[in-house]
Design a protein around this motif. Structure first.
Motif, PDB file in Angstrom:
ATOM      1  N   MET A  41       0.827  -1.197   0.000  1.00 39.56           N
ATOM      2  CA  MET A  41       0.000   0.000   0.000  1.00 39.56           C
ATOM      3  C   MET A  41       0.870   1.261   0.000  1.00 39.56           C
ATOM      4  SD  MET A  41      -1.876   2.156   2.629  1.00 39.56           S
ATOM      5  CE  MET A  41      -0.873   1.707   3.919  1.00 39.56           C
ATOM      6  N   MET A  76       2.115   1.985  -3.347  1.00 38.15           N
ATOM      7  CA  MET A  76       1.115   2.605  -4.212  1.00 38.15           C
ATOM      8  C   MET A  76       0.961   4.082  -3.891  1.00 38.15           C
ATOM      9  SD  MET A  76      -1.603  -0.496  -4.154  1.00 38.15           S
ATOM     10  CE  MET A  76      -2.845   0.330  -5.108  1.00 38.15           C
ATOM     11  N   ASP A  93       1.195   7.549  -6.228  1.00 39.41           N
ATOM     12  CA  ASP A  93       0.035   8.420  -6.346  1.00 39.41           C
ATOM     13  C   ASP A  93       0.454   9.807  -6.835  1.00 39.41           C
ATOM     14  OD1 ASP A  93      -2.994   8.395  -4.900  1.00 39.41           O
ATOM     15  OD2 ASP A  93      -2.148  10.352  -5.390  1.00 39.41           O
ATOM     16  N   PHE A 138      -4.766  14.089   6.049  1.00 42.00           N
ATOM     17  CA  PHE A 138      -5.273  12.894   6.733  1.00 42.00           C
ATOM     18  C   PHE A 138      -5.601  13.194   8.189  1.00 42.00           C
ATOM     19  CE2 PHE A 138      -3.900  10.533   3.064  1.00 42.00           C
ATOM     20  CZ  PHE A 138      -4.818   9.489   3.024  1.00 42.00           C
ATOM     21  N   LEU A 144      -9.031  14.476   9.009  1.00 43.04           N
ATOM     22  CA  LEU A 144     -10.225  13.637   8.863  1.00 43.04           C
ATOM     23  C   LEU A 144     -10.829  13.315  10.231  1.00 43.04           C
ATOM     24  CD1 LEU A 144      -8.905  11.117   6.177  1.00 43.04           C
ATOM     25  CD2 LEU A 144     -10.500  12.986   5.809  1.00 43.04           C
ATOM     26  N   TYR A 182      -9.216   6.106  12.571  1.00 42.72           N
ATOM     27  CA  TYR A 182      -8.327   5.166  11.885  1.00 42.72           C
ATOM     28  C   TYR A 182      -7.614   5.865  10.733  1.00 42.72           C
ATOM     29  CZ  TYR A 182      -6.658   1.518   8.846  1.00 42.72           C
ATOM     30  OH  TYR A 182      -5.862   0.760   8.030  1.00 42.72           O
ATOM     31  N   MET A 183      -8.378   6.615   9.943  1.00 45.48           N
ATOM     32  CA  MET A 183      -7.771   7.284   8.793  1.00 45.48           C
ATOM     33  C   MET A 183      -6.816   8.395   9.229  1.00 45.48           C
ATOM     34  SD  MET A 183      -8.117   5.986   5.863  1.00 45.48           S
ATOM     35  CE  MET A 183      -8.920   4.494   5.308  1.00 45.48           C
ATOM     36  N   ARG A 237      -3.398   7.305   9.476  1.00 47.48           N
ATOM     37  CA  ARG A 237      -2.697   7.016   8.220  1.00 47.48           C
ATOM     38  C   ARG A 237      -1.755   8.140   7.833  1.00 47.48           C
ATOM     39  NH1 ARG A 237      -4.513   3.494  10.048  1.00 47.48           N
ATOM     40  NH2 ARG A 237      -2.337   3.242  10.488  1.00 47.48           N
ATOM     41  N   ALA A 280      -6.891   0.646   5.279  1.00 50.63           N
ATOM     42  CA  ALA A 280      -5.843   0.998   4.325  1.00 50.63           C
ATOM     43  C   ALA A 280      -5.465  -0.174   3.424  1.00 50.63           C
ATOM     44  CB  ALA A 280      -4.617   1.501   5.082  1.00 50.63           C
ATOM     45  N   GLY A 328      -5.895  -0.330  -0.545  1.00 48.04           N
ATOM     46  CA  GLY A 328      -4.762  -0.508  -1.447  1.00 48.04           C
ATOM     47  C   GLY A 328      -5.049  -1.600  -2.470  1.00 48.04           C
ATOM     48  N   VAL A 344      -7.610  -0.304  -5.024  1.00 45.06           N
ATOM     49  CA  VAL A 344      -7.024   0.606  -6.008  1.00 45.06           C
ATOM     50  C   VAL A 344      -6.157  -0.162  -7.004  1.00 45.06           C
ATOM     51  CG1 VAL A 344      -5.407   2.526  -6.303  1.00 45.06           C
ATOM     52  CG2 VAL A 344      -7.125   2.610  -4.488  1.00 45.06           C
ATOM     53  N   ARG A 387      -6.707   6.463  -7.544  1.00 41.86           N
ATOM     54  CA  ARG A 387      -5.729   7.216  -6.743  1.00 41.86           C
ATOM     55  C   ARG A 387      -5.913   6.915  -5.266  1.00 41.86           C
ATOM     56  NH1 ARG A 387      -5.505  13.163  -9.161  1.00 41.86           N
ATOM     57  NH2 ARG A 387      -4.217  13.386  -7.328  1.00 41.86           N
ATOM     58  N   LEU A 388      -4.942   6.175  -4.729  1.00 42.16           N
ATOM     59  CA  LEU A 388      -5.036   5.646  -3.379  1.00 42.16           C
ATOM     60  C   LEU A 388      -5.294   6.710  -2.312  1.00 42.16           C
ATOM     61  CD1 LEU A 388      -4.886   3.275  -1.443  1.00 42.16           C
ATOM     62  CD2 LEU A 388      -2.421   3.562  -1.358  1.00 42.16           C
ATOM     63  N   LEU A 389      -4.544   7.810  -2.374  1.00 42.51           N
ATOM     64  CA  LEU A 389      -4.692   8.807  -1.304  1.00 42.51           C
ATOM     65  C   LEU A 389      -6.102   9.381  -1.292  1.00 42.51           C
ATOM     66  CD1 LEU A 389      -1.250  10.606  -1.520  1.00 42.51           C
ATOM     67  CD2 LEU A 389      -2.047   9.109   0.288  1.00 42.51           C
ATOM     68  N   LEU A 390      -6.669   9.602  -2.485  1.00 40.16           N
ATOM     69  CA  LEU A 390      -8.026  10.140  -2.555  1.00 40.16           C
ATOM     70  C   LEU A 390      -9.029   9.114  -2.026  1.00 40.16           C
ATOM     71  CD1 LEU A 390      -8.039  11.943  -6.025  1.00 40.16           C
ATOM     72  CD2 LEU A 390      -7.779  12.950  -3.754  1.00 40.16           C
ATOM     73  N   MET A 448      -8.496   6.719   0.131  1.00 39.61           N
ATOM     74  CA  MET A 448      -8.379   6.613   1.588  1.00 39.61           C
ATOM     75  C   MET A 448      -9.042   7.791   2.280  1.00 39.61           C
ATOM     76  SD  MET A 448      -4.563   5.029   2.003  1.00 39.61           S
ATOM     77  CE  MET A 448      -4.494   5.254   3.767  1.00 39.61           C
ATOM     78  N   LYS A 449      -8.896   8.952   1.679  1.00 41.67           N
ATOM     79  CA  LYS A 449      -9.459  10.150   2.318  1.00 41.67           C
ATOM     80  C   LYS A 449     -10.990  10.162   2.300  1.00 41.67           C
ATOM     81  CE  LYS A 449      -6.104  12.921   0.627  1.00 41.67           C
ATOM     82  NZ  LYS A 449      -5.454  14.149   0.183  1.00 41.67           N
ATOM     83  N   ALA A 508     -12.538   7.983   3.665  1.00 47.20           N
ATOM     84  CA  ALA A 508     -12.776   7.488   5.032  1.00 47.20           C
ATOM     85  C   ALA A 508     -14.137   6.812   5.155  1.00 47.20           C
ATOM     86  CB  ALA A 508     -12.619   8.621   6.052  1.00 47.20           C
TER      87      ALA A 508
END
Lengths: 548, 87
Positions: free
Chosen positions: A76, A79, A83, A116, A119, A123-124, A127, B17, B21, B24, B48-51, B53-54, B56
């Motif tokens: 992860m 990745m 990004d 992050f 948020l 949990y997030m 990150r 997460a 991952g 994605v 796009r991983l970060l987007l 994840m955000k 949430a």
């Protein structure tokens, strides 16, 4: 010798020298020197490529050492590195000129990490650490800096650890970890449990840099560590460590068993928790419920009051995780030693006797109502009870109940799902002990807060370390109070438990059984030990609860 | 034409997460564009991983994915299967 506390992320014990890991480098600390845009771009590309290789290697190492699930963290992270927000962000910043590749990597990472952190989801939020881990890796790769290596047995001391730091260490040299920050669901905590490394998080560490190389005795069974411990402490912790695994294995065999004495008295073993993620330890140790869920975590270390929804989420998450087992939420117990600046509480000469806990709630009912609404709503998701702290007389309870009725009316009128929870009170003042019979007629249960009850009954400041022989946790007046409390409860057909530290004092378990207590709530790590004590107890209950 | 799937997150921990991952990674293997949104919120690029994840996304949230491109049907089917098994 110094000793301090922390939250247990993985149980166990260890004695070894501290190896202190400095906080990861911040953007400001990197050199401001830079080359031409093209040269910095090339350095960045090389750094990105090398970081990618390192993550691939970590993935393979984790795959062998820890299995697919943990290894995916690094996949992860790889990745994330791809990004556009991160890699292209770094490229764009370097193209603007006048910045080094290393610094650009850190700045872009920091910006993303902050996003992050902003948020709501806890949990997030965590990150952010992954994002920083990745961008710092790029920065290090650009500078050609090497990673920390450890080559002799030690206890890791750090503010926090990134997943790559945790995995890169050689497991056989890491006897324990003490982290200043960290949450139960941080990678460091999860990996500590996976690798079975005794670990404390949220530890009260002295200033960073002061423990490096010093002897540490880590007791992650009781949640304490000692720096430069006495020989006596070392041998105590060493014994704990030697016996831990055998003992732990035996205790784990008690999971799934009801806490009941050979004579048939049921005395439930519940857990005390301070944050929703403590639930992991609650389930691992098979608590039969949560006897004290402190709600202060929602109010401390922040700048404004938590919303009803934020509270509802936290409470319902725990209620759901407990899957039908009882969760007793203690309403706000702020003031005295726990302060939150935005409450704007005036300075007090005697805060322990001042504006705290239920007194604040009854003075500022809007704060109280928001919390009660969240609890009533969470109650619809599981088996929830709540209790009020610092009660001294029936009038206070009646005032609370009146507000509960209002909250219930409002929720009903708004057609919002809720359930009225069981309502109890903490017995932690001598006044409440003296009026216990009257109070018992108003509520569903009692829970004794022994720490404050001792402080107020025997005039012993719980914060004062210098009281020596006068600080007697088994003070006769306290033990006598317990007798009065259970009797009042049972005479009126309600149950009584203990959620103070005394509840986990195994030398008193027999006494609690004799008195007839229905529940003991202790730190999750002590649940099974307490259950073993109960299962073997010869004590005979003199005053069982007969439900009316 | 486009393909649309809606998945209600079942995992009590929400979209974590690691599965994010993996998701994605799967989405990136398709040629089609993927727009992702949660509970009627703004749509983001699902590759796009970060987007992602955000977003949430937590338990009970409805995750909506819209596929648009040559392999949109296969993409929708495979993704629906992945979501069912992993979140």
């Amino acid at each position: 010798m110094i000793s301090a506390k922390g939250r247990i992320a993985c149980q166990g014990a260890a004695c070894a020298k501290a190896f202190e890991i400095k906080a990861p480098q911040k953007a400001q600390s990197t050199s401001d020197a830079y080359l031409s845009v093209d040269e910095e771009l090339e350095r960045l590309e090389n750094g990105l490529a090398r970081a990618k290789e390192e993550l691939e290697a970590l993935y393979q190492k984790a795959l062998t050492d820890l299995g697919e699930e943990q290894a995916q963290i690094f996949e992860m992270q790889g990745m994330m590195l791809d990004d556009p927000d991160l890699a292209d962000g770094m490229r764009d910043l370097v193209k603007k000129g006048a910045i080094s590749a290393s610094k650009a990597a850190l700045l872009v990472g920091e910006e993303q990490a902050r996003a992050f952190e902003a948020l709501d989801d806890p949990y997030m939020k965590e990150r952010a650490l992954d994002v920083r881990d990745v961008s710092q890796r790029v920065s290090r790769a650009v500078e050609g800096a090497s990673n920390v290596t450890i080559s002799e047995p030690c206890i890791i001391v750090a503010d926090d650890l990134t997943p790559s730091q945790t995995v890169a260490f050689d497991r056989k040299f890491i006897l324990g970890m003490i982290l200043r920050h960290g949450a139960m669901n941080s990678h460091a905590a999860i990996l500590a449990r996976t690798m079975n490394i005794p670990t404390l998080i949220g530890a009260q560490l002295p200033e960073s840099g002061t423990l490096d190389g010093k002897m540490i005795a880590l007791d992650a069974v009781h949640g304490v560590f000692y720096a430069e411990p006495t020989d006596e402490i070392i041998s105590e912790v060493q014994t704990l460590k030697d016996n831990f695994h055998v003992r732990r294995l035996r205790l784990l065999g008690l999971r799934g068993k009801a806490s009941i004495t050979p004579q048939g008295h049921v005395i439930k073993t519940y857990a005390n928790i301070g944050r929703p993620d403590d639930v992991e330890m609650v389930l691992e140790n098979d608590a039969e419920g949560i006897g004290l869920f402190r709600s202060e975590f929602l109010f401390l270390e922040r700048d404004d009051f938590p919303s009803e929804n934020e509270q509802y989420k936290a409470y319902s998450k725990v209620a759901q995780a407990l899957n039908g087992k009882l969760v007793v939420i203690r309403t706000l117990d702020i003031g005295a030693d726990k302060q939150a600046h935005y409450f704007n509480l005036p300075h007090e000469e005697n805060p322990a006797l001042g504006m705290r806990a239920i007194r604040i709630c009854l003075t500022r009912p809007q704060i109280f109502k928001t919390q009660l609404r969240a609890i009533f709503r969470a109650s619809a998701c599981g088996n929830v009870a709540m209790m009020f702290p610092m009660i001294t007389c029936p009038e206070e309870v009646l005032d609370c109940l009146k507000i509960c009725d209002e909250v219930e009316e409002e929720l009903k009128a708004q057609n919002i799902a809720y359930k009225r929870p069981q309502i109890g009170i903490m017995i932690e003042t001598p006044a409440a002990v003296l009026l216990a019979s009257e109070l018992a007629k108003l509520v569903d249960f009692f829970s004794v807060g022994t720490n404050d009850l001792l402080q107020y009954t025997a005039a012993l400041d719980r914060q004062n370390q210098d009281l020596g022989k006068f600080y007697n946790p088994h003070h006769k007046a306290l033990l006598k109070s317990l007798e009065i409390i259970v009797k009042a409860a049972h005479d009126n057909g309600i149950w009584a438990g203990i959620c103070g530290e005394l509840g986990g004092d195994l030398s008193l378990t027999d006494y609690f059984i004799e008195l007839g207590f229905d529940e003991l709530s202790v730190t999750p790590g002590l649940i099974l030990e307490l259950r073993e004590k109960i299962l073997l107890s010869k004590a005979i209950c003199q005053n069982p609860l007969v439900n009316k | 034409m486009s393909q649309e799937i809606i998945h209600k997150i079942n995992d009590p921990r929400g979209m974590h997460a690691r599965p994010a991952g993996q998701l994605v990674k799967l989405l990136s293997s398709f040629e089609s564009k993927v727009q992702m949104s949660v509970a009627g919120g703004a749509a983001i690029d699902g590759k796009r991983l970060l987007l992602v994840m955000k977003l949430a996304a937590s338990q009970g949230d409805e995750l909506k994915l819209v596929f648009d491109g040559p392999d949109e049907e296969k993409a929708a089917l495979d993704t629906a299967e992945f979501l069912k098994a992993n979140m």
